[in-house]
Motif scaffolding. Structure first.
Motif, mmCIF file in Angstrom:
data_model
loop_
_atom_site.group_PDB
_atom_site.id
_atom_site.type_symbol
_atom_site.label_atom_id
_atom_site.label_comp_id
_atom_site.label_asym_id
_atom_site.label_seq_id
_atom_site.Cartn_x
_atom_site.Cartn_y
_atom_site.Cartn_z
ATOM 1 N N GLU A 121 -13.633 1.837 -6.114
ATOM 2 C CA GLU A 121 -13.347 3.096 -6.894
ATOM 3 C C GLU A 121 -12.205 3.164 -7.576
ATOM 4 O O GLU A 121 -11.952 3.728 -8.398
ATOM 5 N N ARG A 131 -19.412 -8.253 -2.673
ATOM 6 C CA ARG A 131 -20.474 -7.701 -1.877
ATOM 7 C C ARG A 131 -21.317 -8.938 -1.213
ATOM 8 O O ARG A 131 -22.141 -8.689 -0.184
ATOM 9 N N ALA A 149 -6.881 -6.367 1.866
ATOM 10 C CA ALA A 149 -6.933 -5.447 3.205
ATOM 11 C C ALA A 149 -8.649 -5.532 3.521
ATOM 12 O O ALA A 149 -9.098 -4.944 4.651
ATOM 13 N N GLY A 150 -9.678 -6.088 2.620
ATOM 14 C CA GLY A 150 -10.742 -6.116 3.195
ATOM 15 C C GLY A 150 -11.726 -4.707 2.993
ATOM 16 O O GLY A 150 -12.833 -4.595 3.262
ATOM 17 N N LYS A 151 -10.913 -3.913 2.251
ATOM 18 C CA LYS A 151 -11.882 -2.591 1.993
ATOM 19 C C LYS A 151 -12.196 -2.642 0.583
ATOM 20 O O LYS A 151 -11.885 -1.962 -0.368
ATOM 21 N N ARG A 152 -13.649 -3.193 0.481
ATOM 22 C CA ARG A 152 -14.318 -3.494 -1.017
ATOM 23 C C ARG A 152 -14.680 -2.144 -1.587
ATOM 24 O O ARG A 152 -14.352 -2.214 -2.580
ATOM 25 N N LYS A 153 -15.300 -1.202 -0.702
ATOM 26 C CA LYS A 153 -15.817 -0.018 -1.440
ATOM 27 C C LYS A 153 -14.584 0.869 -2.149
ATOM 28 O O LYS A 153 -14.676 1.202 -3.157
ATOM 29 N N GLU A 154 -13.545 0.819 -1.539
ATOM 30 C CA GLU A 154 -12.417 1.659 -1.728
ATOM 31 C C GLU A 154 -11.835 1.019 -3.033
ATOM 32 O O GLU A 154 -11.423 1.670 -3.868
ATOM 33 N N ALA A 155 -11.709 -0.262 -2.848
ATOM 34 C CA ALA A 155 -11.418 -1.249 -4.187
ATOM 35 C C ALA A 155 -12.305 -1.003 -5.326
ATOM 36 O O ALA A 155 -11.491 -0.697 -6.416
ATOM 37 N N GLN A 192 0.806 -1.028 0.038
ATOM 38 C CA GLN A 192 -0.008 -0.071 0.028
ATOM 39 C C GLN A 192 0.814 1.223 -0.006
ATOM 40 O O GLN A 192 0.594 2.438 -0.624
ATOM 41 N N ASP A 236 -6.492 -2.884 -1.504
ATOM 42 C CA ASP A 236 -7.707 -2.356 -0.674
ATOM 43 C C ASP A 236 -8.493 -3.847 -0.461
ATOM 44 O O ASP A 236 -9.090 -4.108 0.245
ATOM 45 N N ARG A 275 -16.952 -12.737 0.354
ATOM 46 C CA ARG A 275 -15.865 -12.223 1.049
ATOM 47 C C ARG A 275 -15.085 -13.092 1.893
ATOM 48 O O ARG A 275 -13.571 -13.190 1.886
#
Length: 303
Positions: free
Chosen positions: A74, A100, A66-72, A39, A63, A105
């Motif tokens: 984008e 989602r 790291a489990g950050k789906r929404k940021e991924a 990162q 992302d 996940r």
């Protein structure tokens, strides 16, 4: 991965501004589970060039790890805006959409976890999981048989989810207009014949055990079990593998259809020639999980 990282680091020592080497280094770090370092590399790359589509795709994958789906999502969308033909970003956005689903996940987290370890360590985890299942089942059988049965079903789903997760994720994506646009034709077919057929099979089998005639159990079981070999047909570039797994799936489909017809007529499908076909279908389902490990029979369509 370590050797690749060392080679890339050497290239950067010779040319610190090498854009390709910078992006590749973040990938190698991420594949070793060093998500934080990856990162940091992505952030430096984007600070130098915010219009770099590969850097945005790398940021998306970091992302996702790291489990950050929404940021991924984008970052993958931005990468595709900058480079609409980027398969690296398209596959990442597809995975982010599939993530989602809570089940997917969990599968993705397990896949990333296993990816960070050598093959030897992966086998240690698999054997440890099997021993934990056997130990847990022995304990639960002394408490209540239903609890032991629930653990068995959970363990089997975990074992087979490797084959079903991708197709089920594609099936869910087919319901979303924007997510559907990220799928190619093979992935859409995978979503139908693996994901939707599996889910439909489970529903039909449950209804056959409760509300509908028991014949529907055979139809549902045929659809659900055949999804396992079919998962190695739809997304497989190996012609030999497509033929082998396709034939195994055909055996299961035929067994389910014949079992359904025989049971619906009032006869016992577990007697006579039909019984042998039922056994053959179960063997075909199990054999497909074994044969999936044969390199000559499987070449990922995404490679």
């Amino acid at each position: 991965w370590q050797e690749a990282e060392n080679a890339t680091s050497t290239a950067l020592e010779l040319d610190p501004d090498n854009q390709h080497a910078q992006n590749m280094l973040t990938i190698f770090l991420r594949m070793q589970g060093r998500v934080g370092e990856s990162q940091e590399g992505v952030d430096r790359r984007l600070a130098r060039d915010p219009e770099d589509p590969v850097a945005h795709a790398n940021a998306g994958w970091a992302d996702l790890h790291a489990g950050k789906r929404k940021e991924a999502e984008e970052h993958f969308r931005e990468a595709l805006r900058l480079d609409p033909d980027s398969e690296f970003a398209r596959l990442g956005l597809r995975e982010a959409y599939k993530a989602r689903s809570p089940l997917y996940r969990a599968f993705l987290a397990w896949a990333f976890f296993m990816q960070r370890h050598t093959e030897g360590k992966q086998w240690i985890f698999i054997i440890g999981l099997f021993l934990a299942y056997k130990f847990g089942r022995a304990i639960l059988e002394t408490i209540h048989p239903v609890a032991a049965g629930a653990l068995t079903v959970t363990y089997l789903l975990l074992c087979f989810w490797t084959f079903l997760a991708s197709g089920t994720g594609h099936a869910i994506m087919l319901l979303d207009h924007w997510a559907r646009l990220t799928l190619n034709l093979r992935e859409k077919i995978d979503g139908i014949v693996v994901g939707w057929f599996f889910l439909a099979g489970v529903v039909l089998a449950l209804l056959g055990l409760t509300m509908l005639p028991v014949a529907f159990v055979f139809l549902g079981a045929g659809l659900a079990i055949a999804a396992i070999p079919m998962s190695r047909v739809t997304m497989n570039n190996s012609r030999a593998g497509q033929v082998v797994f396709g034939l195994l799936a055909l055996v299961v489909y035929l067994a389910g259809a014949i079992g359904f017809a025989v049971a619906l007529s009032g006869s016992n499908p577990f007697k006579g020639p039909t019984a042998g076909l039922m056994t053959l279908a179960i063997i075909a389902g199990i054999a497909s999980t074994w044969l999936a490990g044969v390199p000559a029979l499987h070449s990922d369509a995404e490679e």
